[in-house]
Scaffold this active site. Structure first.
Site, PDB file in Angstrom:
ATOM      1  N   ASN A 247       7.410  -3.485  -2.990  1.00  0.00           N
ATOM      2  CA  ASN A 247       6.145  -3.674  -3.677  1.00  0.00           C
ATOM      3  C   ASN A 247       6.081  -5.066  -4.304  1.00  0.00           C
ATOM      4  OD1 ASN A 247       3.514  -2.788  -4.828  1.00  0.00           O
ATOM      5  ND2 ASN A 247       4.313  -0.780  -4.272  1.00  0.00           N
TER       6      ASN A 247
ATOM      7  N   HIS B  43       8.480   2.882   3.760  1.00  0.00           N
ATOM      8  CA  HIS B  43       7.063   2.524   3.846  1.00  0.00           C
ATOM      9  C   HIS B  43       6.441   3.176   5.086  1.00  0.00           C
ATOM     10  CE1 HIS B  43       3.468  -0.069   3.830  1.00  0.00           C
ATOM     11  NE2 HIS B  43       3.775  -0.346   2.581  1.00  0.00           N
TER      12      HIS B  43
ATOM     13  N   ASP C 248      -4.356   2.486  -3.775  1.00  0.00           N
ATOM     14  CA  ASP C 248      -3.114   1.741  -3.588  1.00  0.00           C
ATOM     15  C   ASP C 248      -2.483   1.667  -4.962  1.00  0.00           C
ATOM     16  OD1 ASP C 248      -1.033   0.326  -2.565  1.00  0.00           O
ATOM     17  OD2 ASP C 248      -2.179  -1.426  -1.939  1.00  0.00           O
TER      18      ASP C 248
ATOM     19  N   GLU D 193       5.033   6.157  -0.685  1.00  0.00           N
ATOM     20  CA  GLU D 193       6.300   5.477  -0.946  1.00  0.00           C
ATOM     21  C   GLU D 193       6.990   6.099  -2.158  1.00  0.00           C
ATOM     22  OE1 GLU D 193       5.799   1.067  -1.014  1.00  0.00           O
ATOM     23  OE2 GLU D 193       3.727   1.552  -0.490  1.00  0.00           O
TER      24      GLU D 193
END
Length: 424
Positions: free
Chosen positions: A95, A194, A275, A376
């Protein structure tokens, strides 16, 4: 102090759920992939990014569906100039890192600025771990282990790091374990998987999207507040019941709030979708006994496939594939001619031969916006820049610390009641 050899020995401990015959590590399939299998689950992996490329599960119709994105040939992952992080291991820090900057013991480090036009670092930089070929250390009929060495100073990160990831399968389950150790200096370490999911294998005749999938995150009462480019501000926000970010009170479809005005900007500037990093509010006993209850349940009413996710991690990033049509600044900041790119054009990520519909005029064989979902399991993103969160002990590790460890189990089942209601 632990020595390098001690750390390597610790990391190299096997993580296998069965004692199967060890295969020659050159035993790849003709397309360059490595297969492992158990009852009800069959998976393919590639060394590039230590990535999952195919995951086959039988659905309520008795049909085997390939429920993750990917390419048909293993060599294609490294040939595309654009990089969608397809089911690999982002590292050494998953990230975003704000400004590509962090401080350890009074020393400021600057990492490769590969996101948002050079404003931050994402997934370890432009030569992160899911851009590299890992070494196949072992391959059995039901497990595969990859390793990588990351040099001191690579992408601006301090310390020489060695890491292993082992994927294994048991009946109707996929397991993963990741270990990483910095052998020389303290460094940020945070890994993840991911993986892009579509539980219909893009073969639902009614929709190519994943918006009909239901999601339940029973522990996700909080999320990190983000700015316009999805960098955490340091604030933690409550996910109020019935709000757009309420996944905890009951399951709801990924697209349930798609038309809500409040969803615009939820995933950054002018972005509609998700997100977001959700904080898992389990107590310490529940976190230690992480195999007892899932942190996420994803289910499709058409295929009937249900996925329950179990993990020892403290956060959960949800991404609803908002940028598959090229809306992301990632595409806009590229200097090369997208019209000549032969890998991952915006809106043209091809489906595999094992996915989608054929010879249907209104169903192009590509992944569309909202056509998938990424889940994730990881720690709090950008925790290295927020000591007030108390994540440094977990995220800044060196040769005197225990290694970074991530464990997760993905359990698959067929929810016939859910699918039956859909068919009625």
């Amino acid at each position: 102090m632990k020595t390098w050899s001690t750390g390597l020995a610790l990391l190299a401990l096997p993580f296998a759920h069965g004692q199967q015959t060890v295969l020659n590590t050159t035993s790849a399939l003709p397309n360059g992939k490595y297969e492992i299998s158990s009852k009800g689950v069959r998976a393919h992996f590639i060394p590039y990014g230590a990535s999952l490329s195919n995951l086959f599960i039988y659905d309520v119709h008795g049909v085997e569906r390939d429920i993750v994105l990917g390419f048909d040939n293993a060599t294609y992952y490294s040939e595309s100039l654009l990089h969608p992080h397809l089911n690999g291991v982002p590292g050494r820090y998953a990230n975003r890192i704000k400004n590509g900057t962090f401080e350890i013991d009074g020393v400021t480090y600057h990492t490769d600025l590969n996101d948002n036009g050079g404003l931050d670092t994402i997934h370890g930089g432009s030569n992160g771990w899911d851009y590299r070929n890992w070494t196949v250390e072992a391959h059995t009929t039901d497990s595969i282990t990859f390793s990588i060495l990351d040099a001191d100073g690579e992408m601006g990160f301090p310390g020489h790091v060695v890491a292993y990831v082992t994927y294994s399968v048991t009946p109707y389950q996929w397991h993963l374990r990741m270990n990483a150790l910095s052998t020389t200096k303290k460094t940020p370490l945070m890994l993840s998987s991911h993986t892009y999911w579509n539980l219909d294998g893009f073969q639902n005749p009614d929709t190519p999207l994943a918006l009909n999938h239901s999601l339940h995150l029973p522990y996700a009462g909080l999320r990190t507040a983000i700015d316009n480019i999805e960098i955490p501000t340091g604030d933690l926000l409550a996910n109020k019941q019935y709000d757009i970010n309420d996944w905890w009170s009951s399951p709801k479809q990924l697209g349930a709030n798609l038309t809500s005005p409040s969803l615009l900007g939820n995933c950054g500037f002018n972005c509609t979708g998700y997100d977001n990093c959700y904080i898992l509010n389990r107590d310490s006993a529940a976190a230690q006994n992480w195999q007892a209850a899932p942190v996420a349940t994803l289910a499709s009413p058409w295929s009937g496939i249900q996925l329950d996710v179990y993990t020892d991690q403290a956060a959960f990033q949800l991404y609803t594939c908002n940028n598959m049509n090229g809306d992301s600044p990632f595409f806009q900041q590229k200097s090369f001619d997208l019209s000549t790119e032969q890998g991952f054009l915006p809106g043209t990520l091809a489906l595999k031969e094992s996915q989608g519909l054929f010879n249907v005029s209104d169903r192009p064989r590509v992944t569309e916006k909202y056509g998938c979902v990424v889940m994730e399991v990881e720690d709090w993103i950008d925790g290295v820049n927020h000591p007030e969160w108390g994540r440094n002990e977990r995220q800044i590790l060196g040769p005197t610390n225990e290694p970074f460890v991530l464990e997760a189990t993905y359990k698959f089942s067929v929810n016939e009641t859910f699918a039956g209601a859909y068919r009625r």
